[in-house]
Design an enzyme around this catalytic site. Structure first.
Site, PDB file in Angstrom:
ATOM      1  N   ARG A   1       8.024   0.950  -7.914  1.00 12.73           N
ATOM      2  CA  ARG A   1       6.966   1.433  -8.817  1.00 12.73           C
ATOM      3  C   ARG A   1       6.504   2.772  -8.263  1.00 12.73           C
ATOM      4  NH1 ARG A   1       3.226   3.454 -11.312  1.00 12.73           N
ATOM      5  NH2 ARG A   1       1.763   2.350 -12.653  1.00 12.73           N
TER       6      ARG A   1
ATOM      7  N   GLU B   1       3.743   2.779 -21.447  1.00 15.04           N
ATOM      8  CA  GLU B   1       4.570   1.575 -21.497  1.00 15.04           C
ATOM      9  C   GLU B   1       5.647   1.743 -22.573  1.00 15.04           C
ATOM     10  OE1 GLU B   1       4.410  -0.829 -19.423  1.00 15.04           O
ATOM     11  OE2 GLU B   1       2.485  -0.423 -18.440  1.00 15.04           O
TER      12      GLU B   1
ATOM     13  N   ARG C   1       6.978  -5.236  -6.414  1.00 15.81           N
ATOM     14  CA  ARG C   1       7.651  -3.934  -6.421  1.00 15.81           C
ATOM     15  C   ARG C   1       7.138  -3.067  -5.274  1.00 15.81           C
ATOM     16  NH1 ARG C   1       6.134  -2.254 -12.504  1.00 15.81           N
ATOM     17  NH2 ARG C   1       4.096  -2.645 -11.540  1.00 15.81           N
TER      18      ARG C   1
END
Length: 200
Positions: free
Chosen positions: A47, A55, A89
């Protein structure tokens, strides 16, 4: 004494090496998430730190993903970061051939400077990202061409509310053959147990 000092220096230096590694970028999920393959052939989800991109279901989501792909996909990257988020992540800066792909996303107008976590990063880096966002806004670059561009954290919050309303109304009931779309585009229904059952 000399040996002791050398040992302390070596131990102090270790985290810096552990926080940075080189890997090949083998996947781009969206404008701030990639998958890399490290030297041991292990896949790691990254990330990008300091930014928040639209998104997949948002306006400019596909543009942001393409911009990140142009910067990193299929290339060797230096991954610099040691923290993980709640999804497991690694939160990191992604450098490809000297280019900070995180910063580039902001400069192109395809990501916000994520001010919420600015205090967790070097002050000069946060200032650089903030200045890049201001410049992109002023130039109406990328998503800033839309004066009503919705920040991804606001979109996620409103999307979660709509999703909860759908679930409470039974709109995603597996038994009724109904499905809902998750924030990452996955299709799912809600089983009698209340668990989400993803179908794709």
């Amino acid at each position: 004494m000399t040996i002791m000092i050398a040992t302390v220096i070596a131990a102090t230096a270790l985290p810096a090496f552990a926080d940075s590694f080189t890997a090949k970028v083998i996947g781009v999920s969206d404008g701030d998430t990639i998958t890399v393959l490290d030297a041991t052939k292990t896949q790691i989800k990254i990330r990008l730190s300091g930014i928040d991109a639209p998104e997949s279901g948002q306006a400019f989501g596909s543009n942001s993903k393409k911009a990140l792909s142009d910067c990193a996909f299929g290339k060797a990257a230096t991954i610099d970061g040691d923290k993980t988020d709640r999804y497991g992540r690694t939160i990191a800066k992604v450098i490809v051939s000297g280019t900070d792909c995180n910063l580039r996303q902001v400069q192109l107008g395809y990501a916000w400077h994520f001010k919420k976590y600015a205090s967790e990063r070097p002050a000069d880096e946060s200032r650089q990202y903030a200045a890049a966002e201001n410049a992109a806004r002023a130039a109406k670059s990328g998503l800033w061409a839309d004066p009503k561009a919705e920040a991804p954290w606001e979109w996620r919050a409103s999307h979660a509310e709509r999703l909860e309303a759908k679930e409470s109304n039974g709109d995603c009931d597996c038994a009724a053959g109904k499905q809902c779309t998750g924030k990452r585009g996955g299709m799912y229904c809600v089983a009698d147990s209340g668990a989400r059952r993803y179908t794709k």
